[in-house]
Design a protein around this motif. Structure first.
Motif, PDB file in Angstrom:
ATOM      1  N   VAL A  98     -59.919  52.305  53.364  1.00  0.00           N
ATOM      2  CA  VAL A  98     -61.436  52.365  53.180  1.00  0.00           C
ATOM      3  C   VAL A  98     -62.251  52.981  54.213  1.00  0.00           C
ATOM      4  O   VAL A  98     -63.011  53.744  54.115  1.00  0.00           O
ATOM      5  CB  VAL A  98     -61.999  51.218  52.454  1.00  0.00           C
ATOM      6  CG1 VAL A  98     -63.627  51.257  52.135  1.00  0.00           C
ATOM      7  CG2 VAL A  98     -61.514  50.790  50.990  1.00  0.00           C
ATOM      8  N   HIS A  99     -61.871  52.189  55.434  1.00  0.00           N
ATOM      9  CA  HIS A  99     -62.355  52.523  56.591  1.00  0.00           C
ATOM     10  C   HIS A  99     -62.147  53.886  57.144  1.00  0.00           C
ATOM     11  O   HIS A  99     -63.083  54.487  57.535  1.00  0.00           O
ATOM     12  CB  HIS A  99     -61.832  51.604  57.572  1.00  0.00           C
ATOM     13  CG  HIS A  99     -62.448  51.893  59.123  1.00  0.00           C
ATOM     14  ND1 HIS A  99     -61.991  52.952  59.854  1.00  0.00           N
ATOM     15  CD2 HIS A  99     -63.451  51.323  59.874  1.00  0.00           C
ATOM     16  CE1 HIS A  99     -62.926  52.767  60.850  1.00  0.00           C
ATOM     17  NE2 HIS A  99     -63.430  52.029  60.883  1.00  0.00           N
ATOM     18  N   ARG A 100     -60.795  54.375  56.951  1.00  0.00           N
ATOM     19  CA  ARG A 100     -60.646  55.803  57.025  1.00  0.00           C
ATOM     20  C   ARG A 100     -61.279  56.849  56.092  1.00  0.00           C
ATOM     21  O   ARG A 100     -61.835  57.930  56.731  1.00  0.00           O
ATOM     22  CB  ARG A 100     -59.048  55.915  56.951  1.00  0.00           C
ATOM     23  CG  ARG A 100     -58.444  57.285  57.190  1.00  0.00           C
ATOM     24  CD  ARG A 100     -56.970  57.338  56.827  1.00  0.00           C
ATOM     25  NE  ARG A 100     -56.383  58.772  56.797  1.00  0.00           N
ATOM     26  CZ  ARG A 100     -56.740  59.786  55.901  1.00  0.00           C
ATOM     27  NH1 ARG A 100     -57.157  59.313  54.539  1.00  0.00           N
ATOM     28  NH2 ARG A 100     -56.279  60.834  55.833  1.00  0.00           N
ATOM     29  N   ALA A 101     -61.392  56.316  55.003  1.00  0.00           N
ATOM     30  CA  ALA A 101     -62.031  57.333  54.043  1.00  0.00           C
ATOM     31  C   ALA A 101     -63.534  57.384  54.363  1.00  0.00           C
ATOM     32  O   ALA A 101     -64.173  58.707  54.424  1.00  0.00           O
ATOM     33  CB  ALA A 101     -62.070  56.756  52.617  1.00  0.00           C
ATOM     34  N   ILE A 102     -64.328  56.392  54.726  1.00  0.00           N
ATOM     35  CA  ILE A 102     -65.594  56.436  55.362  1.00  0.00           C
ATOM     36  C   ILE A 102     -65.692  57.395  56.352  1.00  0.00           C
ATOM     37  O   ILE A 102     -66.682  58.206  56.597  1.00  0.00           O
ATOM     38  CB  ILE A 102     -66.223  55.168  55.611  1.00  0.00           C
ATOM     39  CG1 ILE A 102     -66.170  54.114  54.037  1.00  0.00           C
ATOM     40  CG2 ILE A 102     -67.804  55.262  56.195  1.00  0.00           C
ATOM     41  CD1 ILE A 102     -66.538  52.641  54.419  1.00  0.00           C
ATOM     42  N   ALA A 103     -64.893  57.265  57.278  1.00  0.00           N
ATOM     43  CA  ALA A 103     -64.863  57.933  58.640  1.00  0.00           C
ATOM     44  C   ALA A 103     -64.744  59.481  58.382  1.00  0.00           C
ATOM     45  O   ALA A 103     -65.516  60.221  58.737  1.00  0.00           O
ATOM     46  CB  ALA A 103     -63.643  57.651  59.509  1.00  0.00           C
ATOM     47  N   HIS A 104     -63.789  59.799  57.321  1.00  0.00           N
ATOM     48  CA  HIS A 104     -63.725  61.262  57.048  1.00  0.00           C
ATOM     49  C   HIS A 104     -64.898  61.749  56.217  1.00  0.00           C
ATOM     50  O   HIS A 104     -65.591  62.809  56.607  1.00  0.00           O
ATOM     51  CB  HIS A 104     -62.534  61.451  56.138  1.00  0.00           C
ATOM     52  CG  HIS A 104     -61.306  61.502  57.085  1.00  0.00           C
ATOM     53  ND1 HIS A 104     -60.729  60.477  57.582  1.00  0.00           N
ATOM     54  CD2 HIS A 104     -60.592  62.618  57.469  1.00  0.00           C
ATOM     55  CE1 HIS A 104     -59.575  60.724  58.061  1.00  0.00           C
ATOM     56  NE2 HIS A 104     -59.366  62.083  58.379  1.00  0.00           N
ATOM     57  N   ILE A 105     -65.555  60.945  55.288  1.00  0.00           N
ATOM     58  CA  ILE A 105     -66.495  61.407  54.676  1.00  0.00           C
ATOM     59  C   ILE A 105     -67.930  61.643  55.624  1.00  0.00           C
ATOM     60  O   ILE A 105     -68.479  62.700  55.603  1.00  0.00           O
ATOM     61  CB  ILE A 105     -67.066  60.192  53.551  1.00  0.00           C
ATOM     62  CG1 ILE A 105     -66.063  60.297  52.610  1.00  0.00           C
ATOM     63  CG2 ILE A 105     -68.377  60.851  52.974  1.00  0.00           C
ATOM     64  CD1 ILE A 105     -65.974  59.081  51.514  1.00  0.00           C
ATOM     65  N   LEU A 106     -68.064  60.707  56.405  1.00  0.00           N
ATOM     66  CA  LEU A 106     -69.285  60.957  57.404  1.00  0.00           C
ATOM     67  C   LEU A 106     -69.098  62.213  58.217  1.00  0.00           C
ATOM     68  O   LEU A 106     -70.011  62.904  58.589  1.00  0.00           O
ATOM     69  CB  LEU A 106     -69.030  59.712  58.513  1.00  0.00           C
ATOM     70  CG  LEU A 106     -69.784  58.171  57.645  1.00  0.00           C
ATOM     71  CD1 LEU A 106     -69.535  56.898  58.543  1.00  0.00           C
ATOM     72  CD2 LEU A 106     -71.381  58.401  57.182  1.00  0.00           C
TER      73      LEU A 106
END
Length: 379
Positions: free
Chosen positions: A325-333
């Protein structure tokens, strides 16, 4: 001034519904891409935009959801926000999409909801890192002065347990904790050893180590009952259905939501500039650790990303789901431009305050403060 965020609390909570059928899902996906591409999120979002693009935020939030169930929930929320059905008027019959321009305010309102209720708060909450109370003592002073009941004790216990689990080393750099090294050298002199029995004074690199939450502690602090916190948790659940249960209540301070990092890596991880990517077909808990920082900048700190690491064996290792989830948020941002946009917004507020001439986005900042995100943050 930013566009107002719609009240979407009711439509965004669809986690309890059954998965979509294959035909229904494919039809909904086709319709979703027709809408987002109309508003400017083209065939690829792999490049980094020069400025924040709300349409990219919507597309990336869907594409980085971590399972079919999670993406189904996102599609349900999206189409309810657009006041449209998932399947329109039947297979390939999109008569209800003939007037896509009429959806403009709803579409960008949905993007504002995602930004204001999740991405902006979760970025703002990383301006204060996880406190590092000594694992040997409880923070009685903080409790007397009105700290959240139980939180100082939990953080103290978490720090001690996390350092032991990670063998007093940063999981990225493998640097040893300088305080623990000092304690062992005072106690054992030249025979001081690390947790694996190697002599500390033989080529051991040390640094100040901190315990970091994978997902921010602020998601479950004393204001967790606030509507903005509830909205953030519902949106979080769209990235991985049921993931909220892993951090519910005091679970936010479990070892599975914590890792040991140097102070610098802690700051970069909390800012979603460093992330963990699982390595397929390797032993469990093996990751390639990557960064969005320029490689030369990292080399100035003697860090050569990407870095491959396997976590030490443990009963309660860092959760792969939470790291995902942390990785997904990083890429979306990054891929939507929202990360840089939020950084500038918060930086301008800190340096200049809220400007009366409207040069700062007053409504966004007011909502952030009213939601209790800015002043009591821990990550």
């Amino acid at each position: 001034m930013s566009a107002p965020s719609p009240s979407l609390e009711g439509v965004i909570d669809s986690s309890a519904e059954a998965p979509l059928g294959i035909s229904q899902r494919n039809n909904a996906i086709r319709r979703f891409y027709r809408i987002v591409e109309y508003f400017g999120a083209g065939d690829t979002v792999d490049s980094v935009p020069r400025q924040y693009e709300p349409q990219r935020l919507v597309r990336c939030a869907y594409e980085y959801a971590l399972s079919d169930d999670a993406r189904d929930n996102f599609l349900r929320a999206f189409f309810q926000a657009m006041a449209l059905s998932l399947n329109g008027q039947g297979d390939s019959n999109d008569g209800d999409l003939d007037g896509l321009e009429d959806l403009r305010s709803l579409f960008f309102g949905f993007a504002s909801y995602l930004l204001d209720c999740f991405f902006l708060p979760i970025k703002a909450s990383t301006t204060k890192r996880t406190p590092q109370p000594s694992p040997a003592y409880h923070s009685g002073v903080e409790r007397v002065q009105g700290g959240v009941h139980g939180t100082p004790d939990r953080l103290s216990q978490l720090r001690g347990a996390c350092l032991v689990r990670d063998r007093h080393r940063c999981v990225v750099t493998r640097y040893f904790d300088h305080k623990e090294a000092d304690r062992r050298i005072i106690q054992n002199g030249d025979d001081a050893r690390d947790d694996d029995g190697a002599l500390l004074l033989e080529d051991t690199l040390i640094d100040e180590l901190e315990v970091a939450h994978i997902l921010p502690h602020s998601l479950m602090n004393a204001d967790a009952g606030h509507l903005s916190k509830q909205a953030a948790l519902r949106i979080l659940n769209m990235f991985d259905s049921g993931v909220v249960h892993l951090i519910d209540g005091t679970n936010i301070d479990r070892l599975s939501n914590a890792i040991t990092l140097t102070s610098f890596i802690h700051a970069a991880f909390g800012d979603f500039k460093v992330f963990f990517e699982p390595i397929p077909d390797q032993q469990p808990h093996s990751y390639q650790i990557k960064t969005f920082y320029h490689r030369r900048l990292m080399r100035m700190r003697n860090l050569d990303f990407p870095i491959t690491r396997t976590f030490y064996p443990a009963d309660d290792p860092p959760s792969p789901r939470l790291l995902a989830v942390h990785r997904a948020i990083a890429h979306i941002l990054r891929l939507s431009g929202a990360g840089e946009y939020i950084d500038k917004l918060l930086r301008d507020m800190d340096e200049q305050g809220i400007q009366a001439d409207g040069s700062t986005e007053l409504d966004r900042l007011v909502r952030l403060g009213l939601g209790g995100w800015r002043d009591k943050s821990i990550y």
